[in-house]
Scaffold this active site. Structure first.
Site, PDB file in Angstrom:
ATOM      1  N   ASP A  15       0.812  -1.220   0.000  1.00 40.88           N
ATOM      2  CA  ASP A  15       0.000   0.000   0.000  1.00 40.88           C
ATOM      3  C   ASP A  15       0.847   1.273   0.000  1.00 40.88           C
ATOM      4  O   ASP A  15       1.960   1.289   0.510  1.00 40.88           O
ATOM      5  CB  ASP A  15      -0.911  -0.017   1.249  1.00 40.88           C
ATOM      6  CG  ASP A  15      -2.049   0.983   1.139  1.00 40.88           C
ATOM      7  OD1 ASP A  15      -2.348   1.438   0.012  1.00 40.88           O
ATOM      8  OD2 ASP A  15      -2.637   1.320   2.180  1.00 40.88           O
ATOM      9  N   ASN A  63     -11.085  -2.809  -4.702  1.00 37.64           N
ATOM     10  CA  ASN A  63     -10.352  -1.865  -5.548  1.00 37.64           C
ATOM     11  C   ASN A  63     -11.055  -1.546  -6.876  1.00 37.64           C
ATOM     12  O   ASN A  63     -10.682  -0.601  -7.577  1.00 37.64           O
ATOM     13  CB  ASN A  63      -8.913  -2.338  -5.809  1.00 37.64           C
ATOM     14  CG  ASN A  63      -8.001  -2.194  -4.604  1.00 37.64           C
ATOM     15  OD1 ASN A  63      -7.076  -2.990  -4.403  1.00 37.64           O
ATOM     16  ND2 ASN A  63      -8.229  -1.170  -3.775  1.00 37.64           N
TER      17      ASN A  63
HETATM   18  C1  IPE Z   1      -5.380  -2.628   0.217  1.00 37.89           C
HETATM   19  O1  IPE Z   1      -5.085  -1.295   0.049  1.00 37.89           O
HETATM   20  C2  IPE Z   1      -5.340  -3.340  -1.103  1.00 37.89           C
HETATM   21  C3  IPE Z   1      -4.024  -3.454  -1.727  1.00 37.89           C
HETATM   22  C4  IPE Z   1      -2.911  -2.966  -1.281  1.00 37.89           C
HETATM   23  C5  IPE Z   1      -4.000  -4.181  -2.950  1.00 37.89           C
HETATM   24  P1  IPE Z   1      -6.219  -0.181  -0.133  1.00 37.89           P
HETATM   25  O2  IPE Z   1      -5.510   1.071  -0.387  1.00 37.89           O
HETATM   26  O3  IPE Z   1      -7.192  -0.645  -1.147  1.00 37.89           O
HETATM   27  O4  IPE Z   1      -6.914  -0.211   1.299  1.00 37.89           O
HETATM   28  P2  IPE Z   1      -7.808   0.904   1.996  1.00 37.89           P
HETATM   29  O5  IPE Z   1      -8.847   1.323   1.004  1.00 37.89           O
HETATM   30  O6  IPE Z   1      -6.906   2.025   2.364  1.00 37.89           O
HETATM   31  O7  IPE Z   1      -8.361   0.220   3.201  1.00 37.89           O
HETATM   32  C1  IPE Z   2      -1.820   0.176  -3.247  1.00 34.76           C
HETATM   33  O1  IPE Z   2      -1.554   1.540  -3.318  1.00 34.76           O
HETATM   34  C2  IPE Z   2      -2.068  -0.431  -4.604  1.00 34.76           C
HETATM   35  C3  IPE Z   2      -3.440  -0.908  -4.821  1.00 34.76           C
HETATM   36  C4  IPE Z   2      -4.402  -0.832  -3.963  1.00 34.76           C
HETATM   37  C5  IPE Z   2      -3.714  -1.485  -6.103  1.00 34.76           C
HETATM   38  P1  IPE Z   2      -2.729   2.610  -3.297  1.00 34.76           P
HETATM   39  O2  IPE Z   2      -3.125   2.884  -4.699  1.00 34.76           O
HETATM   40  O3  IPE Z   2      -3.811   2.175  -2.398  1.00 34.76           O
HETATM   41  O4  IPE Z   2      -1.971   3.856  -2.695  1.00 34.76           O
HETATM   42  P2  IPE Z   2      -2.579   4.921  -1.704  1.00 34.76           P
HETATM   43  O5  IPE Z   2      -3.083   4.171  -0.507  1.00 34.76           O
HETATM   44  O6  IPE Z   2      -3.680   5.631  -2.441  1.00 34.76           O
HETATM   45  O7  IPE Z   2      -1.426   5.815  -1.379  1.00 34.76           O
HETATM   46 MG    MG Z   3      -4.122   2.436  -0.421  1.00 33.34          MG
END
Ligand code: IPE
Ligand code: IPE
Ligand code: MG
Length: 235
Positions: A15, A63
């Protein structure tokens, strides 16, 4: 950190890609591309230090709520990653497996996932599990459906279903539970990642964003893990 006493299974919620990009004034997709590079580095490192299992959260069932452009950019990066991984598998010899419901993915991506898993059956050593369209609750519901169908077909007694039966119907069947779950990016939550399997996992949180995560950061997490006392409810 003691390399002779590593956890068997490390799981990582990759993340912070979006925030990494935003801080640099770049589009979020640039963060995902950087995150894919970090994954490559960390997966290779895990193999080199002799870790048995690495599981990463790449795309959750939640997602899909993101803008279509971001979702398709992530899928495009995945495709590119798998094409490159397949080409290098003979050399890398990393076993790959996908956890999650692959049905909603494009036929092309699904075929690449299948091909990667087929090639992987020839390898021993570090196994990398990629959670793709993965949601812990979704995984449990699919397992319960399969068990219910077996009961309805008279192949199983509902009253005899035990924890091992449910585990055996999850996408992670046959994989030991994660010993250590790492979440970068400062968020202190599981976000539907391996809830059943992580019941007794140790957790490690860091503010470092995933694209900035290094081998040294992993060493720090492993050293922290080694300082813990796991009791599993005992004394
Ligand atoms: C969790 O991260 C999913 C992945 C890293 C693939 P998110 O960014 O989707 O989680 P939330 O929305 O902050 O809980
Ligand atoms: C994790 O990074 C990747 C996926 C969830 C696919 P994010 O895209 O959630 O990054 P932040 O949390 O917005 O910084
Ligand atoms: Mg994230």
């Amino acid at each position: 950190m003691d390399f002779s006493h590593l956890p068997r299974h490390v799981a990582i919620i990759m993340d912070g890609n979006g925030r990494w990009a935003k801080r640099r004034g770049l589009p979020r997709t640039a963060g995902h591309a950087a995150g894919a590079e970090t994954f490559r580095t960390i997966a290779t490192y895990c193999k080199d230090i002799g870790l048995e299992y690495l599981t990463v959260y790449a795309f959750s069932t939640e997602n899909w709520k993101r803008p279509a452009g971001e979702v398709s950019a992530i899928m495009g990066l995945l495709k590119r990653y798998l094409l490159e991984a397949i080409a290098k598998m003979e050399k890398d010899r990393v076993k790959m497996k996908f956890l999650g419901d692959l049905a909603p993915l494009s036929p092309e991506l699904r075929a690449l996932c299948r091909r990667t898993e087929e090639i992987s059956t020839h390898y021993e050593g570090c196994q990398v599990n990629i959670c793709l369209n993965y949601g812990g609750r979704d995984e449990i519901v699919r397992a319960v459906r399969a068990l219910a169908a077996e009961c309805a077909a008279g192949k199983r007694e509902a009253a005899s279903i035990c924890e091992e039966d449910l585990s055996a119907h999850l996408d992670s069947a046959g994989i030991p539970d994660p010993d250590l779950v790492i979440r970068p990016s400062g968020e202190l939550r599981l976000s539907n990642f391996l809830p059943w399997q992580s019941a007794y996992a140790e957790f490690y949180f860091t503010d470092v964003l995933w694209p900035d995560f290094t081998r040294e950061e992993l060493d720090k997490a492993l050293a922290d893990y080694q300082s813990r006392s796991r009791r599993f409810g005992g004394v």
